[in-house]
Design a protein around this motif. Structure first.
Motif, PDB file in Angstrom:
ATOM      1  N   TYR A 103       2.210  57.669  63.667  1.00 49.25           N
ATOM      2  CA  TYR A 103       2.588  57.062  62.554  1.00 49.25           C
ATOM      3  C   TYR A 103       3.854  57.695  61.688  1.00 49.25           C
ATOM      4  O   TYR A 103       4.741  57.425  61.378  1.00 49.25           O
ATOM      5  N   THR A 121       6.728  58.426  63.673  1.00 49.63           N
ATOM      6  CA  THR A 121       7.752  57.475  63.646  1.00 49.63           C
ATOM      7  C   THR A 121       8.418  56.859  62.396  1.00 49.63           C
ATOM      8  O   THR A 121       9.398  56.317  62.202  1.00 49.63           O
ATOM      9  N   SER A 122       7.736  57.902  61.355  1.00 52.16           N
ATOM     10  CA  SER A 122       8.336  57.504  59.918  1.00 52.16           C
ATOM     11  C   SER A 122       9.316  58.465  59.678  1.00 52.16           C
ATOM     12  O   SER A 122       9.724  58.496  58.571  1.00 52.16           O
TER      13      SER A 122
END
Length: 357
Positions: free
Chosen positions: A328, A331-332
């Motif tokens: 996460y 991908t941020s």
């Protein structure tokens, strides 16, 4: 049509999957088949006849909890599920026996309860988290004696002649709710059983064998009030208890977890099916990431999965959800290939926990 024929016709199965498997381990819902019809009759020694059955016997909605825990998408193939795991889980379904899952912290023992519930369309999972102070009664029901006395005093002061029903002061716990009579079984998770006092596993044997329990406070008033409506462990849930006795009709799917921190009594182990949950494979971890719709293009997934597995081996085991955290963040925008800051962040995320993994 036979049980096996119904199961085969209702589902897309791999060529090597045995016909007797009902649960396939992917978390993909069965459709157009009623589980009550798909399951064969229980063995005579595990046949329970509790009642009365409720008029509306629809599984309680889980309000998206399974999606939060497993991910809203299904990417795990049947070929990626451990065949021995499927054998044991299906044996528990057929035999109406509790499951005892062992394995190191973070390998996904608890998630099995939600996979079974979602795949078999059994609704909300009832969760009973165990501590060193947990007793059997705390899982079965709670009776608020003080609240009842206070309510009676308030009624007397107001001059009201109408007595508040005793059922208003009884709330079934997660285990007690699981044993309410129903056409379909409930899934109940007894989490971290090894944290309990030494007596609890043996105390569980009575309800696992009898499939019923008594609420003494309701049994004492059965001559005046045979049927009492009580609260359950489900949100805003109620149920009717007759003669103070709760007995299952469909034995619940009981999933108990243990981190292997203690040994259990032989009498307890004889009455459950044991299953060791192994560390997830590369394919299973990749499917877990994809299930949560993370790294949809796969830009970071493969590299992070392999790095996570290597790090987990070095640290003696890491919780799988730490991989989700890393993907996460990657991908941020936090991902910097070979960057010092990113490596420090991974070290912080993937450090072995010294307490309560």
């Amino acid at each position: 049509m036979s049980v096996n024929e119904r199961g085969t016709a209702a589902r897309h199965t791999s060529l090597d999957a045995p016909d007797w498997w009902i649960y396939r381990g992917t978390g993909r819902e069965i459709h157009d088949v009623d589980l009550a019809e798909l399951l064969p009759q229980p063995p005579p020694w595990r046949d329970f006849r509790g009642g009365p059955l409720p008029e509306s016997d629809v599984p309680v909605s889980d309000d998206g909890e399974a999606d939060r825990r497993l991910g809203p998408k299904i990417n795990l193939a049947e070929s990626d599920v451990d065949a021995h795991e499927l054998d044991v889980v299906n044996a528990a379904l057929y035999l109406r026996r509790p499951l005892l899952l062992t394995g190191r912290p973070g390998v996904g023992k608890s998630s099995l309860a939600w996979k079974v519930a979602r795949e078999l369309r059994l609704g909300r999972v009832l969760r009973w988290s165990i501590t060193s102070r947990t007793t059997l009664n705390s899982g079965l029901f709670d009776y608020d004696a003080i609240g009842r006395v206070q309510a009676a005093a308030s009624q007397a002061q107001s001059g009201s002649a109408e007595e508040v029903s005793i059922g208003e002061f009884v709330r079934l716990g997660p285990l007690g709710t699981a044993f309410l009579p129903g056409r379909l079984p409930r899934v109940v998770l007894i989490d971290e059983l090894d944290k309990s006092e030494s007596d609890l596993p043996n105390d569980l044997l009575s309800i696992f064998e009898d499939g019923e329990f008594v609420i003494p406070e309701l049994a004492r008033v059965r001559n005046q009030t045979r049927e009492v409506t009580v609260h359950t462990n489900d949100p805003n849930g109620t149920a009717t208890v007759v003669d103070g006795r709760v007995g299952c009709h469909a034995f619940p799917i009981v999933v108990m977890t243990s981190n292997g921190e203690r040994e259990f009594p032989p009498a307890f182990l004889r009455r459950v099916l044991q299953l060791e949950i192994k560390d997830p494979t590369v394919e299973q971890l990749a499917a877990m990431v994809a299930n949560h719709l993370l790294d949809a293009k796969g830009e970071h997934r493969e590299r992070l999965v392999r790095e996570f597995i290597d790090k987990s081996r070095m640290e003696g085991g890491l919780p799988a959800d730490r991989l989700l955290d890393a993907v996460y963040l990657a991908t941020s925008g936090a991902y910097q290939p070979d960057g010092v800051a990113w490596q420090r962040l991974l070290d912080a995320l993937w450090r072995r926990l010294t307490t309560g993994q």
